[in-house]
Design an enzyme around this catalytic site. Structure first.
Site, PDB file in Angstrom:
ATOM      1  N   ASP A  14       0.821  -1.227   0.000  1.00 23.88           N
ATOM      2  CA  ASP A  14       0.000   0.000   0.000  1.00 23.88           C
ATOM      3  C   ASP A  14       0.850   1.271   0.000  1.00 23.88           C
ATOM      4  O   ASP A  14       0.409   2.318   0.477  1.00 23.88           O
ATOM      5  CB  ASP A  14      -0.951   0.030   1.213  1.00 23.88           C
ATOM      6  CG  ASP A  14      -1.752  -1.243   1.362  1.00 23.88           C
ATOM      7  OD1 ASP A  14      -2.411  -1.633   0.379  1.00 23.88           O
ATOM      8  OD2 ASP A  14      -1.714  -1.856   2.440  1.00 23.88           O
ATOM      9  N   HIS A  42      -3.740  -1.515  -7.304  1.00 21.48           N
ATOM     10  CA  HIS A  42      -2.932  -0.319  -7.534  1.00 21.48           C
ATOM     11  C   HIS A  42      -3.847   0.788  -8.023  1.00 21.48           C
ATOM     12  O   HIS A  42      -4.541   0.643  -9.031  1.00 21.48           O
ATOM     13  CB  HIS A  42      -1.816  -0.613  -8.544  1.00 21.48           C
ATOM     14  CG  HIS A  42      -0.727  -1.470  -7.984  1.00 21.48           C
ATOM     15  ND1 HIS A  42       0.353  -1.910  -8.716  1.00 21.48           N
ATOM     16  CD2 HIS A  42      -0.544  -1.971  -6.737  1.00 21.48           C
ATOM     17  CE1 HIS A  42       1.141  -2.633  -7.940  1.00 21.48           C
ATOM     18  NE2 HIS A  42       0.606  -2.689  -6.744  1.00 21.48           N
TER      19      HIS A  42
END
EC number: 6.3.4.4
Length: 431
Positions: A14, A42
């Site tokens: 992340d 993403h």
């Protein structure tokens, strides 16, 4: 010969890899996923529009970029086609520009069923998987029973192997977990139908990448998750099921390691973690809440809230060592605007001893007490800043201190989600 770049996460995932991969494809002409599955998303922002990709490489939004899924990726046919449909509904010509390696193991419904049954059975001791079948599929690969993309071209062989696997998984599901069995007939029919759409995208990815490199085409290798979730080097057992480090790009894409010229380590200006596992600098207080709210720290695929904490330079040192990081890209610096002071973890106290690097395994990491330096925050905004000299002086000092403690240069600073909100000190492709 081209200069190729590997982008990897240096924390617990992340970190913001999607934005930087999308930004780097302004120069790269090919983007390759080499590990993981659709367990991590993403997020890309272009001109204020949000796009989340899970399996398809982040270069897909650039019409002149070829995209590849390497053999190290575990592939859910259903998730792949759903993602392609979403992209094409938004006007992105995805299927014509995507090539899939023949060796990708297939995630099928029995993997998902077992993944979820296991997590449910563990109760409070669960690892915190996404329940998407990633781990069981990698298990099949290692156990040499995986159905792979190439098997879609031989229906008779596919049927035989599928029947064996369904029998095996149904035995586990019904006897060990008292869960419902999966249907062989339904899986066969659904997969064969999806195969007709997938087969035109299948290619010899390894050879294609080799030829592109020889022709001088810049290639970007896109990692998923993060180093501290790596199956070998992460906080085991609270890890993902694949190798997330830069070295995994070679076997995961079928290329020689000499093709990997520069490693860009992506790191947030603070730290986050999703799910279970040790997190030495976690802030379960107003600081953690501030970072979570300001940083919108919720998983792009799962929606799960992320745990937040101070920047852990000792953990980053471990990631830099393992990956051979050439340069760092610091993401979400703007999230920290307005903090009066910022703490930077430079090491830990572990069993009465000072250590300056993250130890191995979750047991040792759980016992680590962070040692902090306190730096002054900044009141000026960093949002959208595009030049180093326009950053507040204390923001510059913070980034310089990260360089000093970690031993790697900060080459890129991200000051917002859009492509243009980026400060470039040294371009990974040597521009």
């Amino acid at each position: 010969m081209s200069k190729n770049v590997v982008v990897i996460g240096t924390q617990w995932g992340d970190e913001g890899k999607g934005k930087i991969v999308d930004w780097l494809t302004d120069h790269a002409r090919a983007v390759v996923r080499f590990q993981g599955g659709h367990n991590a998303g993403h997020t890309l922002w272009v001109n204020g529009k949000k796009t989340v990709v899970r399996l398809v490489p982040s270069g897909i939004l650039r019409p002149d970029v070829e995209c590849f899924i390497g053999n190290g990726v575990v592939l859910s046919p259903e998730a792949l086609l759903k993602e392609i449909d979403e992209l094409e509904a938004a006007g992105v010509n995805a299927s014509a520009r995507l090539k899939i390696a023949e060796g990708c193991p297939l995630i099928l419904p029995y993997h998902i069923a077992l993944d979820q049954a296991r997590e449910a059975a563990k109760g409070d001791a669960k690892i915190g998987t996404t329940g998407r079948g990633i781990g069981p599929c990698y298990e099949d690969k290692v156990a040499r029973r995986a159905l792979k993309v190439i098997d879609l071209f031989d229906p008779a062989r596919f049927e035989t192997k599928l029947k064996e696997n369904v029998d095996y998984y149904n035995f586990l599901l019904t006897n060990l977990f008292k869960a419902e069995p999966v249907s062989y007939e339904a899986i066969l029919a659904d997969t064969m139908k999806m195969a007709e759409r997938i087969k035109p995208m299948v290619a010899d990815v390894s050879r294609t990448l080799y030829d592109l490199d020889k022709a001088g085409t810049p290639i970007l290798f896109e990692g998923a998750q993060g180093t501290l979730l790596d199956i070998d080097h992460g906080t085991y057992p609270y890890v993902t099921s694949s190798n997330c480090v830069a070295g995994a790009a070679a076997p995961g894409a079928g290329v020689p390691p000499q093709m990997l010229n520069y490693v860009l380590g992506i790191v947030k200006g603070y730290a986050t973690r999703v799910g279970s596992g040790p997190f030495p600098t976690e802030q379960e207080n107003e600081i953690g809440a501030f970072l979570a709210k300001r940083g919108n720290e919720f998983g792009s695929v799962t929606g799960r809230p992320r745990r937040c904490g101070w920047f852990d330079a000792a953990a980053l040192k471990r990631s830099i060592q393992i990956n051979g990081v050439s340069g760092l890209c610091v993401m979400k610096l703007d999230v920290m605007d307005g903090l009066e002071e910022i703490k930077l973890c430079t090491g830990y106290m572990l069993d009465g001893q000072k250590v300056d690097i993250l130890p191995f395994g979750s047991d040792a990491v759980t016992k680590c007490e962070p040692v902090y330096e306190t730096l002054p925050g900044w009141t000026g905004t960093t949002v959208g800043v595009k030049r180093w000299e326009d950053l507040p002086a204390n923001a510059q000092a913070y980034l310089k201190r990260i360089e000093e403690v970690c031993g790697a240069p900060v080459d890129i600073v991200s000051t917002g989600p859009d492509r243009e909100e980026t400060i470039v000190l040294r371009h990974p492709f040597g521009l």
